[in-house]
Write an enzyme that holds these catalytic residues in place. Sequence first.
Site, short mmCIF file in Angstrom:
data_model
loop_
_atom_site.label_atom_id
_atom_site.label_comp_id
_atom_site.label_asym_id
_atom_site.label_seq_id
_atom_site.Cartn_x
_atom_site.Cartn_y
_atom_site.Cartn_z
N GLU A 401 -2.63 -3.94 -8.07
CA GLU A 401 -1.67 -3.04 -8.68
C GLU A 401 -0.80 -3.69 -9.72
OE1 GLU A 401 -3.86 -1.39 -5.25
OE2 GLU A 401 -2.66 -3.16 -5.62
N HIS A 468 -2.70 6.01 3.66
CA HIS A 468 -3.36 6.76 2.68
C HIS A 468 -2.77 8.31 2.91
CE1 HIS A 468 -6.25 3.86 3.95
NE2 HIS A 468 -6.67 3.74 2.85
#
Length: 662
Positions: A401, A468
């Site tokens: 990322e 998540h």
Amino acid sequence: MSSKIEFNVNSISNETLFQLYKSMLKPRLIEEKMLILLRQGKISKWFSGIGQEAIAVGVTSVLEKDEYILPMHRNLGVFTTREIPLHRLFSQWQGKMNGFTKGRDRSFHFGTQEYNIVGMISHLGPQMGIADGIALANKLKNNNKICAVFTGEGGTSEGDFHEALNVASVWSLPVLFCVENNGYGLSTPSSEQFNCKNIADKGAGYGMESHIIDGNNILEVYSKVDEIAKSVRKNPRPVLIEFKTFRMRGHEEASGTKYVPQDLLDYWGAKDPLENYQAFLKSEGILTEEIEVSLKEEIIQEINEHLQLAYDEEKITPNLETELNDVYKNHQYKAILPATEKKNIRLIDAVSEGLRQSMEKYDDLVIMGQDVAEYGGVFKITDGFVEKFGKERVRNTPICESAIVSAAYGLSVNGMKAVVEMQFADFVSSGFNPIVNLLAKSHYRWNENADVVVRMPCGAGVGAGPFHSQTNEAWFTKTPGLKVVYPAFPQDAKGLLIEAINDPNPVLFFEHKALYRSVYQDVSENYFTTEIGKATLLKEGNEVTIISYGAGIHWALESLEKNAAISADLIDLRTLQPLDAETIYKSVKKTGRAIIVQEDSLFGGIASDISALITENCFEFLDAPVKRLASIETPIPFEPNLEKQYLAKNKLEKSILELIAY
């Protein structure tokens, strides 16, 4: 171990040999002057590159003027070889307006598009990812350009080094990764930084060509890098170049060099790149004592004249409006109205449609993220995009990322647009540094915007558990320079996403996973925009103002449907930064009561700031304390009953009724 430098002229002309000497002499003389000024308190800090000039000068001399170069602390030779007027450098170091950061950042923390230089941030690592993005843009433009990025041996210990080299290798990006191995990361020797003989040895792990160059030998630097650069322009690929050199002074002057053994300083002192090359040129008859003295006098005169220009420049007078206005690049919203032709689609379809129509509008827009290409993303939002737009513009990324956010910024620097998909908003923590320290601060620091949208699938209600399910918008609403958008409905999602891509500033675009396939709406089929920074009033009443966004809006609608007697204004914020405070104040002044609903846990969330704003600006209109409603102070659990207990939804109806009855 010999300290003698062997110079090999090869086919380099006498004119170039002499020019390389001048190019090294200039930063050396500037540095010697700066050390004097530092002792006199006329500059605040100095990172000395004395003994390393050959690397910066050699690499920059090889690059074409319009090829980007990304230097670090000790690369003064990059700036002087690019022929930046000295008074502008001196103004920068004195915090004057004629510098490059309007006094907002110091020393070498600046860039300039005029000279195709991208300045560093203190976190070092993202610099290499930026180079990936710049190189990717060059490759997509097919312009046969390369870029060079510098780091030190200490910087190679950062994860960003691994990520950037890995991405560059996988994508065959034309980047020269220039590592100045100068022996110490501040006071930590290389032996405590990495456990391999050479940094260049790491290239094999990335399937990457690598070279070791004597960084104190200007002719070796110039010849070998020139050969590599010409080859990379013809055959785009990354190359790792380790320059063996030494830092003769402290990390910065206050650090000193007491931790360095004297025999090591003596050895490298004898390998001084300027003194050795100067002696060589004299032995070849290219340089004489008279020419040397004359040249030094000329450069010293230039330094003194330009220093005087910087001294004569007035100190910056703080201007609050200027400071606030420079946080974002100015962007005039251009309304493109939604069409009357509509179709009933889900929020997920609206996001996909907004992306697709933006890709059609902007040929220079690139989508990057894990599994976004053939697989279509884990939520299938980019399904079919590869067939329509090709793999060059719809790019699967490695799991990295930080490098991908940095690369998105590099695309922007090189004139393109980028959308980055975080597979889940939770994973943004791995890319947090470049978002908050690079994208957010860029325009304020050196007037360079970051034309980047980061898509953030977020939220609970789908049993995805602690890693998540976060709705972590508060991480970013706190950071000046970022825009934060969080739609609750398909029409808003499409129009706001299109406008986020139009906006030249960095935008965090939150998309609630539980709403993806559960919320339908008639959505205009055309390409249209919705203004960022404007809330919408979904329901009107006079008893209470309910303020929310994302899933909280649907919780509020459900509560109001169950309690038809409640007369409420329901405000959907849609954008959290910038915040539409005026719509909030207008409603609260009418109803006298306010409840702010967020899915995130309470402490430190945006509800707290909105509550404070209401109290500060509407206190005399309030008939009850401002109420904040949020999920409990734990991570988000997976088991359905635990997740239900966690969420604020089950407390909302009771809280509204209690507030009205206060």
